[in-house]
Design a protein around this motif. Structure first.
Motif, PDB file in Angstrom:
ATOM      1  N   PHE A  98       0.845  -1.184   0.000  1.00 60.65           N
ATOM      2  CA  PHE A  98       0.000   0.000   0.000  1.00 60.65           C
ATOM      3  C   PHE A  98       0.881   1.235   0.000  1.00 60.65           C
ATOM      4  CE2 PHE A  98      -2.792  -3.216   1.755  1.00 60.65           C
ATOM      5  CZ  PHE A  98      -3.983  -2.973   1.072  1.00 60.65           C
ATOM      6  N   ASP A  99       0.504   2.213  -0.809  1.00 59.31           N
ATOM      7  CA  ASP A  99       1.215   3.481  -0.906  1.00 59.31           C
ATOM      8  C   ASP A  99       0.210   4.605  -0.720  1.00 59.31           C
ATOM      9  OD1 ASP A  99       3.637   2.191  -1.673  1.00 59.31           O
ATOM     10  OD2 ASP A  99       2.950   2.125  -3.745  1.00 59.31           O
ATOM     11  N   VAL A 100       0.734   5.785  -0.381  1.00 54.62           N
ATOM     12  CA  VAL A 100      -0.111   6.969  -0.253  1.00 54.62           C
ATOM     13  C   VAL A 100       0.353   8.006  -1.270  1.00 54.62           C
ATOM     14  CG1 VAL A 100      -0.847   8.842   1.263  1.00 54.62           C
ATOM     15  CG2 VAL A 100      -0.497   6.545   2.203  1.00 54.62           C
ATOM     16  N   ASP A 101      -0.561   8.447  -2.131  1.00 53.36           N
ATOM     17  CA  ASP A 101      -0.310   9.589  -3.011  1.00 53.36           C
ATOM     18  C   ASP A 101      -0.717  10.812  -2.198  1.00 53.36           C
ATOM     19  OD1 ASP A 101       0.589   8.119  -5.153  1.00 53.36           O
ATOM     20  OD2 ASP A 101      -1.351   8.059  -6.159  1.00 53.36           O
ATOM     21  N   ALA A 102       0.253  11.477  -1.618  1.00 54.17           N
ATOM     22  CA  ALA A 102      -0.021  12.553  -0.672  1.00 54.17           C
ATOM     23  C   ALA A 102      -0.501  13.818  -1.368  1.00 54.17           C
ATOM     24  CB  ALA A 102       1.231  12.854   0.145  1.00 54.17           C
ATOM     25  N   SER A 103      -1.534  14.409  -0.811  1.00 48.82           N
ATOM     26  CA  SER A 103      -2.003  15.708  -1.286  1.00 48.82           C
ATOM     27  C   SER A 103      -1.562  16.807  -0.320  1.00 48.82           C
ATOM     28  CB  SER A 103      -3.522  15.714  -1.443  1.00 48.82           C
ATOM     29  OG  SER A 103      -4.142  15.363  -0.228  1.00 48.82           O
ATOM     30  N   GLU A 104      -1.372  16.452   0.946  1.00 44.48           N
ATOM     31  CA  GLU A 104      -0.918  17.400   1.971  1.00 44.48           C
ATOM     32  C   GLU A 104       0.066  16.697   2.897  1.00 44.48           C
ATOM     33  OE1 GLU A 104      -1.650  20.598   2.257  1.00 44.48           O
ATOM     34  OE2 GLU A 104      -3.239  20.684   0.746  1.00 44.48           O
ATOM     35  N   VAL A 105       1.130  17.408   3.267  1.00 46.86           N
ATOM     36  CA  VAL A 105       2.109  16.899   4.227  1.00 46.86           C
ATOM     37  C   VAL A 105       2.367  18.019   5.218  1.00 46.86           C
ATOM     38  CG1 VAL A 105       4.432  15.989   4.567  1.00 46.86           C
ATOM     39  CG2 VAL A 105       3.188  15.450   2.463  1.00 46.86           C
ATOM     40  N   ALA A 106       2.280  17.717   6.511  1.00 46.28           N
ATOM     41  CA  ALA A 106       2.482  18.739   7.536  1.00 46.28           C
ATOM     42  C   ALA A 106       3.346  18.183   8.659  1.00 46.28           C
ATOM     43  CB  ALA A 106       1.145  19.196   8.103  1.00 46.28           C
ATOM     44  N   ILE A 107       4.083  19.061   9.280  1.00 45.98           N
ATOM     45  CA  ILE A 107       4.887  18.686  10.442  1.00 45.98           C
ATOM     46  C   ILE A 107       3.991  18.725  11.667  1.00 45.98           C
ATOM     47  CG2 ILE A 107       6.810  19.395  11.910  1.00 45.98           C
ATOM     48  CD1 ILE A 107       8.162  20.473   9.358  1.00 45.98           C
ATOM     49  N   SER A 108       4.047  17.682  12.480  1.00 46.96           N
ATOM     50  CA  SER A 108       3.270  17.630  13.713  1.00 46.96           C
ATOM     51  C   SER A 108       3.890  18.558  14.748  1.00 46.96           C
ATOM     52  CB  SER A 108       3.250  16.202  14.261  1.00 46.96           C
ATOM     53  OG  SER A 108       2.666  16.186  15.555  1.00 46.96           O
ATOM     54  N   LEU A 109       3.063  19.335  15.408  1.00 50.27           N
ATOM     55  CA  LEU A 109       3.542  20.249  16.440  1.00 50.27           C
ATOM     56  C   LEU A 109       3.290  19.697  17.839  1.00 50.27           C
ATOM     57  CD1 LEU A 109       2.422  23.615  14.839  1.00 50.27           C
ATOM     58  CD2 LEU A 109       4.634  22.476  14.706  1.00 50.27           C
ATOM     59  N   ARG A 110       2.960  18.426  17.942  1.00 48.89           N
ATOM     60  CA  ARG A 110       2.702  17.817  19.247  1.00 48.89           C
ATOM     61  C   ARG A 110       3.952  17.793  20.120  1.00 48.89           C
ATOM     62  NH1 ARG A 110      -0.125  11.966  20.349  1.00 48.89           N
ATOM     63  NH2 ARG A 110      -0.282  12.211  22.602  1.00 48.89           N
ATOM     64  N   PHE A 111       5.097  17.480  19.528  1.00 54.16           N
ATOM     65  CA  PHE A 111       6.345  17.389  20.288  1.00 54.16           C
ATOM     66  C   PHE A 111       7.432  18.289  19.726  1.00 54.16           C
ATOM     67  CE2 PHE A 111       4.385  13.078  20.556  1.00 54.16           C
ATOM     68  CZ  PHE A 111       4.024  13.127  21.892  1.00 54.16           C
ATOM     69  N   ALA A 112       7.066  19.240  18.874  1.00 58.00           N
ATOM     70  CA  ALA A 112       8.070  20.094  18.234  1.00 58.00           C
ATOM     71  C   ALA A 112       7.469  21.455  17.914  1.00 58.00           C
ATOM     72  CB  ALA A 112       8.573  19.430  16.947  1.00 58.00           C
ATOM     73  N   THR A 113       8.341  22.380  17.558  1.00 60.00           N
ATOM     74  CA  THR A 113       7.910  23.672  17.041  1.00 60.00           C
ATOM     75  C   THR A 113       8.438  23.798  15.624  1.00 60.00           C
ATOM     76  OG1 THR A 113       9.863  24.825  17.863  1.00 60.00           O
ATOM     77  CG2 THR A 113       7.952  24.729  19.330  1.00 60.00           C
ATOM     78  N   ALA A 114       7.867  24.708  14.859  1.00 59.70           N
ATOM     79  CA  ALA A 114       8.305  24.894  13.485  1.00 59.70           C
ATOM     80  C   ALA A 114       8.208  26.367  13.115  1.00 59.70           C
ATOM     81  CB  ALA A 114       7.442  24.073  12.528  1.00 59.70           C
ATOM     82  N   THR A 115       9.052  26.771  12.190  1.00 58.27           N
ATOM     83  CA  THR A 115       8.994  28.105  11.624  1.00 58.27           C
ATOM     84  C   THR A 115       8.610  27.953  10.163  1.00 58.27           C
ATOM     85  OG1 THR A 115      10.726  28.858  13.116  1.00 58.27           O
ATOM     86  CG2 THR A 115      10.309  30.196  11.150  1.00 58.27           C
ATOM     87  N   VAL A 116       7.595  28.690   9.736  1.00 63.14           N
ATOM     88  CA  VAL A 116       7.103  28.577   8.369  1.00 63.14           C
ATOM     89  C   VAL A 116       7.787  29.613   7.486  1.00 63.14           C
ATOM     90  CG1 VAL A 116       5.064  28.747   6.889  1.00 63.14           C
ATOM     91  CG2 VAL A 116       4.883  27.728   9.164  1.00 63.14           C
ATOM     92  N   ASN A 117       8.301  29.147   6.353  1.00 62.08           N
ATOM     93  CA  ASN A 117       8.875  30.023   5.334  1.00 62.08           C
ATOM     94  C   ASN A 117       8.131  29.759   4.045  1.00 62.08           C
ATOM     95  OD1 ASN A 117      11.084  31.126   6.900  1.00 62.08           O
ATOM     96  ND2 ASN A 117      11.920  29.057   6.834  1.00 62.08           N
ATOM     97  N   LYS A 118       7.380  30.731   3.577  1.00 57.20           N
ATOM     98  CA  LYS A 118       6.611  30.550   2.361  1.00 57.20           C
ATOM     99  C   LYS A 118       7.554  30.434   1.170  1.00 57.20           C
ATOM    100  CE  LYS A 118       2.888  32.268  -0.337  1.00 57.20           C
ATOM    101  NZ  LYS A 118       1.562  32.668  -0.326  1.00 57.20           N
ATOM    102  N   ALA A 119       7.278  29.462   0.297  1.00 55.00           N
ATOM    103  CA  ALA A 119       8.082  29.274  -0.912  1.00 55.00           C
ATOM    104  C   ALA A 119       7.861  30.465  -1.838  1.00 55.00           C
ATOM    105  CB  ALA A 119       7.686  27.977  -1.613  1.00 55.00           C
ATOM    106  N   THR A 120       8.918  30.869  -2.523  1.00 52.65           N
ATOM    107  CA  THR A 120       8.794  32.007  -3.433  1.00 52.65           C
ATOM    108  C   THR A 120       8.088  31.584  -4.704  1.00 52.65           C
ATOM    109  OG1 THR A 120      10.967  31.551  -4.376  1.00 52.65           O
ATOM    110  CG2 THR A 120      10.874  33.132  -2.578  1.00 52.65           C
ATOM    111  N   ARG A 121       7.317  32.485  -5.234  1.00 60.08           N
ATOM    112  CA  ARG A 121       6.643  32.250  -6.510  1.00 60.08           C
ATOM    113  C   ARG A 121       7.496  32.838  -7.615  1.00 60.08           C
ATOM    114  NH1 ARG A 121       0.485  33.054  -6.889  1.00 60.08           N
ATOM    115  NH2 ARG A 121      -0.209  31.508  -5.418  1.00 60.08           N
ATOM    116  N   THR A 122       7.426  32.236  -8.772  1.00 60.07           N
ATOM    117  CA  THR A 122       8.102  32.814  -9.935  1.00 60.07           C
ATOM    118  C   THR A 122       7.097  32.954 -11.043  1.00 60.07           C
ATOM    119  OG1 THR A 122       8.777  30.660 -10.772  1.00 60.07           O
ATOM    120  CG2 THR A 122      10.324  31.792  -9.336  1.00 60.07           C
TER     121      THR A 122
END
Length: 156
Positions: A98-122
């Protein structure tokens, strides 16, 4: 809608994601997520792992480059996508995976923190309205080895 089951899994990335640039120009990243079933053993008075499910995930286009730039082995993630079954032959025996074709991937904040950097558009990205600051600020430089920098996926 494909008619296939959409699932959300929470687990740990077991190895750094791998990216491939196909001859067609498409970009795909593959990574495996392990979801462990933990139970409290009253006799031993501790939590024990009761087994793990490993799911191979694929993500395409801009999201693939973002996944490679953001995830490493050991990162706890949430993945939403379509569950697909595939078959293959190994040693003359037909096997299934079984495989997953991912549409969304997110980092869990349950045990961590994250800083978001928006990807640049061209090309054709709308600028912030006059007099308004960009709420995302500037994006970080592209990761080493990435070709062409980061480009946001066009809306569908």
């Amino acid at each position: 809608m494909t008619g296939l089951p959409e699932i959300t899994i929470v687990g740990t990335v077991v190895a750094d994601p791998e990216i491939r640039y196909l001859d067609s120009g498409a970009v795909v990243a593959n990574f495996t997520v392990a979801a462990n079933d933990r139970r409290f053993d009253r006799e031993r008075g501790e939590w024990v792992d009761a087994g793990a499910t490993f799911l191979r995930c694929s993500v395409w286009r801009q999201a693939a480059e973002n996944v490679v730039a953001s995830l490493t082995k050991g990162t706890r993630v949430l993945v939403t996508g379509v569950l697909r079954q595939r078959s293959y032959d190994k040693d003359g025996e037909k096997r299934y995976a079984f495989d997953v074709d991912a549409s969304e991937v997110a980092i869990s904040l349950r045990f961590a923190t994250a800083t978001v950097n928006k990807a640049t558009r061209t090309g054709g990205a709308p600028a912030a309205p006059a007099g308004q600051p960009d709420p995302w600020g500037s994006a970080p430089p592209a990761p080493a080895g990435a070709s062409g920098g980061l480009v946001e996926e066009p809306p569908f």
